[in-house]
Design an enzyme around this catalytic site. Structure first.
Site, short mmCIF file in Angstrom:
data_model
loop_
_atom_site.label_atom_id
_atom_site.label_comp_id
_atom_site.label_asym_id
_atom_site.label_seq_id
_atom_site.Cartn_x
_atom_site.Cartn_y
_atom_site.Cartn_z
CB SER A 81 -0.70 0.03 1.49
OG SER A 81 0.24 -0.24 2.65
CG ASP A 368 -4.61 5.19 6.87
OD1 ASP A 368 -3.18 5.34 7.31
OD2 ASP A 368 -4.62 5.02 6.00
CG HIS A 371 -1.35 3.94 4.49
ND1 HIS A 371 -2.42 3.29 5.12
CD2 HIS A 371 -0.97 2.42 3.89
CE1 HIS A 371 -2.96 1.95 4.01
NE2 HIS A 371 -1.64 1.38 3.36
#
Length: 408
Positions: A81, A368, A371
């Site tokens: 991610s 968040d 990330h």
């Protein structure tokens, strides 16, 4: 030595001529110098391994010409991610706002309020942002493709090592996707029919696969899975297996023609707000910033073994360029000196679980809890580009000018 004197004499003679020539002659003379020096060096150097860095010392117009002539034509990225630009979003459903709010103004398939590190890397190489391989609608792949997928691991989905993965699109699957992409796009490109001309311009040229830059940012989820499912010392025992899987992937790309590798290590996982809040450390396991020391020790052990692997492969694989990038130190520096760099609450996060957001994402490092924000990603890449945290210390924009493992 006589051959060194030959080089010096050639340079001095050519310099005198250059002062009397036009711009076109300068370019031609410069090429002659490089070609001659290269020939002399080859003749005298024998089979020794050499690193050749061509520096641009001519006029600005010639600098632009040299830079564009060696520019990477494409980037092929593999990861999780931290660099996923739309794979998971395309497969499992569109991300919701406020993701993408800062830069794109909409959810863009990225777990961030804006751009990721891979986006800023593409910018600095004067290339378009990478589209996810799985996000195929209207996509132009001429300048590369992104195979990274949020939640993916180095370990295969059927591995018993950690008995779990976060996402089936693991590194081995990403490589399989790349191989299919390479074969099918090359076949279609070589057809060369008028009917496929529009498609052809959206695909990479077959020769660009060898000249492209291959980037990696992966491993965080493997460590994450281990930390939440087993004792910390057990996690460390599995690191060699992860590194071997990583090495196999890189060698597979090399056997297929890849030559230029830019490999990020993993960041300080113990500083992620997710771990600090959900797995709060004891007083003796908290560093001066507030991060979980033992988790960061796991990350550093992974990085040490990864660096050893990169160094070893750079020696063993012929005609390659391997750059190991110490992202860990840059991220930790940002977190430990957040106020100095214009950020607040270094172990806090902008977006809460209920999707409410802070007033100004530009002030936060974490988006968040797992990330990074666009502002943090931009700051991190700005510290990577000069090569000071790379091994060897090669600036990002000059990586294409470096030839390693050269042999006669």
């Amino acid at each position: 030595m006589a051959w060194r004197q030959q080089i010096l004499t050639l340079i001095q003679a050519t310099h005198r001529r250059l002062t009397k020539t036009t711009t076109q002659s300068v370019a031609i003379a410069a090429l002659i110098i490089i070609a001659t020096l290269f020939s002399i060096f080859m003749f005298k150097g024998g089979s020794r391994r050499t690193i050749i860095i061509i520096s641009n010392t001519s006029s600005s117009s010639n600098h632009h010409q040299s830079s564009s002539s060696c520019q990477f034509p494409a980037i092929y990225n593999f990861g999780d991610s931290n660099s996923d630009t739309g794979a998971v979003s395309a497969v499992f459903g569109q991300f919701r706002s406020p993701n993408g709010m800062t830069y794109f103004g909409r959810a863009s398939g990225r777990y961030s309020d804006g751009r990721l590190m891979v986006d800023f890397i593409a910018e600095r190489l004067s290339l378009p942002y990478l589209s996810a391989y799985l996000d195929s609608i209207g996509t132009n792949f001429r300048h590369g493709a992104n195979f990274a997928a949020s939640g993916c691991t180095i370990q295969p989905a059927d591995s018993l090592m950690l008995n779990r993965t976060f996402n089936p699109l693991t590194l081995d699957v990403q490589l399989s996707q790349f191989e299919q992409f390479k074969k099918r796009s090359s076949d279609l490109y070589l057809e060369g029919s008028e009917k496929s001309s529009d498609i052809k311009h959206r695909l990479p040229r077959p020769e660009d696969f060898t000249r492209a830059l291959y980037t990696f940012d992966i491993g965080q989820n493997d460590l994450h899975a281990g930390i939440i499912s087993m004792e910390e010392e057990q996690v460390k025992t599995y690191i060699p297996t992860l590194i071997n899987e990583f090495a196999s992937a890189v060698e597979k790309l090399y056997q297929g023609g890849a030559r230029n590798f830019w490999i990020h290590n993993t960041g300080p996982i113990g500083c992620l707000p997710f771990f600090v809040k959900n797995y709060p450390p004891s007083a003796d396991n908290r560093d001066q910033v507030g991060c979980v020391k033992s988790y960061n020790e796991i990350a550093r052990e992974f990085n040490k073994q990864l660096q050893d692997m990169v160094s070893k492969m750079g020696t063993q694989l012929q005609e390659t360029s391997f750059v190991y990038v110490d992202v860990y130190s840059v991220k930790y520096s940002l977190i430990s000196e957040a106020n100095k760099h214009g950020f607040i609450d270094p172990l806090g996060q902008c977006m809460a679980q209920n999707r409410s957001v802070c007033l100004n994402p530009l002030q936060y490092i974490s988006w968040d809890g797992v990330h990074y924000t666009e502002a943090a990603n931009k700051w991190i890449v700005s510290r990577l580009q000069d090569g000071s945290v790379c091994e060897p210390k090669i600036p990002l924009t000059e990586a294409c000018q470096t030839l390693t493992n050269f042999r006669q």
